[in-house]
Design a protein around this motif. Sequence first.
Motif, PDB file in Angstrom:
ATOM      1  N   ASP A  12      91.119  -6.300 -17.114  1.00 53.82           N
ATOM      2  CA  ASP A  12      89.951  -6.660 -17.884  1.00 53.82           C
ATOM      3  C   ASP A  12      88.862  -7.054 -16.888  1.00 53.82           C
ATOM      4  OD1 ASP A  12      88.194  -8.819 -19.201  1.00 53.82           O
ATOM      5  OD2 ASP A  12      89.246  -7.911 -20.906  1.00 53.82           O
ATOM      6  N   ALA A  13      87.641  -6.661 -17.150  1.00 48.53           N
ATOM      7  CA  ALA A  13      86.541  -6.949 -16.224  1.00 48.53           C
ATOM      8  C   ALA A  13      86.398  -8.449 -15.939  1.00 48.53           C
ATOM      9  CB  ALA A  13      85.234  -6.390 -16.767  1.00 48.53           C
ATOM     10  N   ALA A  14      86.752  -9.301 -16.899  1.00 50.49           N
ATOM     11  CA  ALA A  14      86.636 -10.749 -16.697  1.00 50.49           C
ATOM     12  C   ALA A  14      87.594 -11.270 -15.629  1.00 50.49           C
ATOM     13  CB  ALA A  14      86.879 -11.472 -18.019  1.00 50.49           C
ATOM     14  N   PRO A  34      81.729 -19.018   6.181  1.00 46.98           N
ATOM     15  CA  PRO A  34      81.225 -18.461   4.919  1.00 46.98           C
ATOM     16  C   PRO A  34      80.915 -16.967   4.960  1.00 46.98           C
ATOM     17  CG  PRO A  34      80.107 -20.522   5.425  1.00 46.98           C
ATOM     18  CD  PRO A  34      80.941 -20.180   6.620  1.00 46.98           C
ATOM     19  N   ASP A  35      80.456 -16.441   6.096  1.00 50.09           N
ATOM     20  CA  ASP A  35      80.156 -15.003   6.174  1.00 50.09           C
ATOM     21  C   ASP A  35      81.429 -14.167   6.029  1.00 50.09           C
ATOM     22  OD1 ASP A  35      77.444 -15.460   6.479  1.00 50.09           O
ATOM     23  OD2 ASP A  35      77.527 -15.403   8.672  1.00 50.09           O
ATOM     24  N   VAL A  36      82.508 -14.612   6.660  1.00 54.68           N
ATOM     25  CA  VAL A  36      83.792 -13.916   6.555  1.00 54.68           C
ATOM     26  C   VAL A  36      84.309 -14.014   5.124  1.00 54.68           C
ATOM     27  CG1 VAL A  36      86.197 -13.904   7.325  1.00 54.68           C
ATOM     28  CG2 VAL A  36      84.353 -14.217   8.990  1.00 54.68           C
ATOM     29  N   SER A  37      84.202 -15.200   4.543  1.00 55.39           N
ATOM     30  CA  SER A  37      84.642 -15.401   3.158  1.00 55.39           C
ATOM     31  C   SER A  37      83.888 -14.485   2.210  1.00 55.39           C
ATOM     32  CB  SER A  37      84.422 -16.852   2.729  1.00 55.39           C
ATOM     33  OG  SER A  37      85.180 -17.727   3.498  1.00 55.39           O
ATOM     34  N   TYR A  38      82.588 -14.360   2.414  1.00 52.79           N
ATOM     35  CA  TYR A  38      81.778 -13.508   1.551  1.00 52.79           C
ATOM     36  C   TYR A  38      82.206 -12.043   1.676  1.00 52.79           C
ATOM     37  CZ  TYR A  38      77.846 -11.141  -0.583  1.00 52.79           C
ATOM     38  OH  TYR A  38      77.089 -10.326  -1.380  1.00 52.79           O
ATOM     39  N   ASP A  39      82.378 -11.561   2.919  1.00 53.67           N
ATOM     40  CA  ASP A  39      82.818 -10.173   3.116  1.00 53.67           C
ATOM     41  C   ASP A  39      84.132  -9.904   2.391  1.00 53.67           C
ATOM     42  OD1 ASP A  39      80.607  -9.710   4.705  1.00 53.67           O
ATOM     43  OD2 ASP A  39      81.742  -9.601   6.591  1.00 53.67           O
ATOM     44  N   LEU A  40      85.089 -10.825   2.550  1.00 51.94           N
ATOM     45  CA  LEU A  40      86.389 -10.642   1.903  1.00 51.94           C
ATOM     46  C   LEU A  40      86.278 -10.706   0.383  1.00 51.94           C
ATOM     47  CD1 LEU A  40      88.681 -12.626   4.329  1.00 51.94           C
ATOM     48  CD2 LEU A  40      88.861 -10.192   3.782  1.00 51.94           C
ATOM     49  N   SER A  41      85.398 -11.564  -0.125  1.00 50.46           N
ATOM     50  CA  SER A  41      85.265 -11.674  -1.581  1.00 50.46           C
ATOM     51  C   SER A  41      84.632 -10.418  -2.172  1.00 50.46           C
ATOM     52  CB  SER A  41      84.474 -12.930  -1.963  1.00 50.46           C
ATOM     53  OG  SER A  41      83.102 -12.798  -1.656  1.00 50.46           O
ATOM     54  N   VAL A  42      83.696  -9.798  -1.469  1.00 46.16           N
ATOM     55  CA  VAL A  42      83.106  -8.547  -1.957  1.00 46.16           C
ATOM     56  C   VAL A  42      84.160  -7.442  -1.927  1.00 46.16           C
ATOM     57  CG1 VAL A  42      81.383  -6.755  -1.487  1.00 46.16           C
ATOM     58  CG2 VAL A  42      80.744  -9.171  -1.342  1.00 46.16           C
ATOM     59  N   ALA A  43      84.917  -7.363  -0.832  1.00 43.06           N
ATOM     60  CA  ALA A  43      85.980  -6.353  -0.736  1.00 43.06           C
ATOM     61  C   ALA A  43      87.013  -6.564  -1.847  1.00 43.06           C
ATOM     62  CB  ALA A  43      86.640  -6.404   0.640  1.00 43.06           C
ATOM     63  N   LEU A  44      87.401  -7.807  -2.097  1.00 44.24           N
ATOM     64  CA  LEU A  44      88.353  -8.098  -3.169  1.00 44.24           C
ATOM     65  C   LEU A  44      87.786  -7.684  -4.524  1.00 44.24           C
ATOM     66  CD1 LEU A  44      90.929  -9.330  -4.359  1.00 44.24           C
ATOM     67  CD2 LEU A  44      89.738 -11.546  -4.349  1.00 44.24           C
ATOM     68  N   SER A  45      86.528  -7.991  -4.765  1.00 49.76           N
ATOM     69  CA  SER A  45      85.906  -7.607  -6.040  1.00 49.76           C
ATOM     70  C   SER A  45      85.946  -6.099  -6.246  1.00 49.76           C
ATOM     71  CB  SER A  45      84.451  -8.096  -6.093  1.00 49.76           C
ATOM     72  OG  SER A  45      84.403  -9.502  -6.081  1.00 49.76           O
ATOM     73  N   GLU A  46      85.682  -5.340  -5.190  1.00 51.22           N
ATOM     74  CA  GLU A  46      85.718  -3.884  -5.289  1.00 51.22           C
ATOM     75  C   GLU A  46      87.131  -3.383  -5.582  1.00 51.22           C
ATOM     76  OE1 GLU A  46      83.215  -1.837  -5.455  1.00 51.22           O
ATOM     77  OE2 GLU A  46      81.719  -3.380  -5.082  1.00 51.22           O
ATOM     78  N   ALA A  47      88.122  -3.945  -4.889  1.00 46.16           N
ATOM     79  CA  ALA A  47      89.509  -3.529  -5.114  1.00 46.16           C
ATOM     80  C   ALA A  47      89.961  -3.876  -6.537  1.00 46.16           C
ATOM     81  CB  ALA A  47      90.429  -4.171  -4.080  1.00 46.16           C
ATOM     82  N   CYS A  48      89.587  -5.056  -7.016  1.00 46.20           N
ATOM     83  CA  CYS A  48      89.947  -5.454  -8.382  1.00 46.20           C
ATOM     84  C   CYS A  48      89.241  -4.570  -9.411  1.00 46.20           C
ATOM     85  CB  CYS A  48      89.586  -6.916  -8.630  1.00 46.20           C
ATOM     86  SG  CYS A  48      90.624  -8.102  -7.766  1.00 46.20           S
ATOM     87  N   ALA A  49      87.970  -4.271  -9.186  1.00 48.94           N
ATOM     88  CA  ALA A  49      87.236  -3.411 -10.113  1.00 48.94           C
ATOM     89  C   ALA A  49      87.883  -2.031 -10.192  1.00 48.94           C
ATOM     90  CB  ALA A  49      85.771  -3.300  -9.688  1.00 48.94           C
TER      91      ALA A  49
END
Length: 150
Positions: A12-14, A34-49
């Motif tokens: 589910d998108a949520a 924080p820069d590393v955390s942000y990169d990983l969070s964007v990558a995780l979002s893409e994989a989850c999507a």
Amino acid sequence: MSIWWSLHLRRDAASVPLARRLLLGTMETAGVDPDVSYDLSVALSEACANAVEHGGDGGDATCEAYRVTAYLDGETCRIEVADTGPGFPAGGLRVPPRVPPTEAEHGRGLCLIRQLADHVHIGNEPGRGGAVVSFDKILKWREDAPLAAV
């Protein structure tokens, strides 16, 4: 010190921002830059999507979930997103080396993951089917990091 967690989420998108916030909270608490955390969070979002969009056939109840696992171990963070869908094509998946043009409707996610992570593995779950996207990134720590690797 090592930290790991695993989530089983509905397709589910949520669920995507939930996984992202958990990762960001873990990284902030551990003291990751924080820069590393942000990169990983964007990558995780893409994989989850990708797991939400492609991780099932729509008719099978067992394909209605996916798993996210994150490991912070020493100087590295490894994230794995696995679904129970049909997986990647048997001949392999060709990910273009660059992000597709803006007018393209698909194909950006795996390219972004490759650009944001240090090492990426894209394949199928052995013996069970389903796609698995895993990626690693070397961590940088804040000066006041409580859990920085020694």
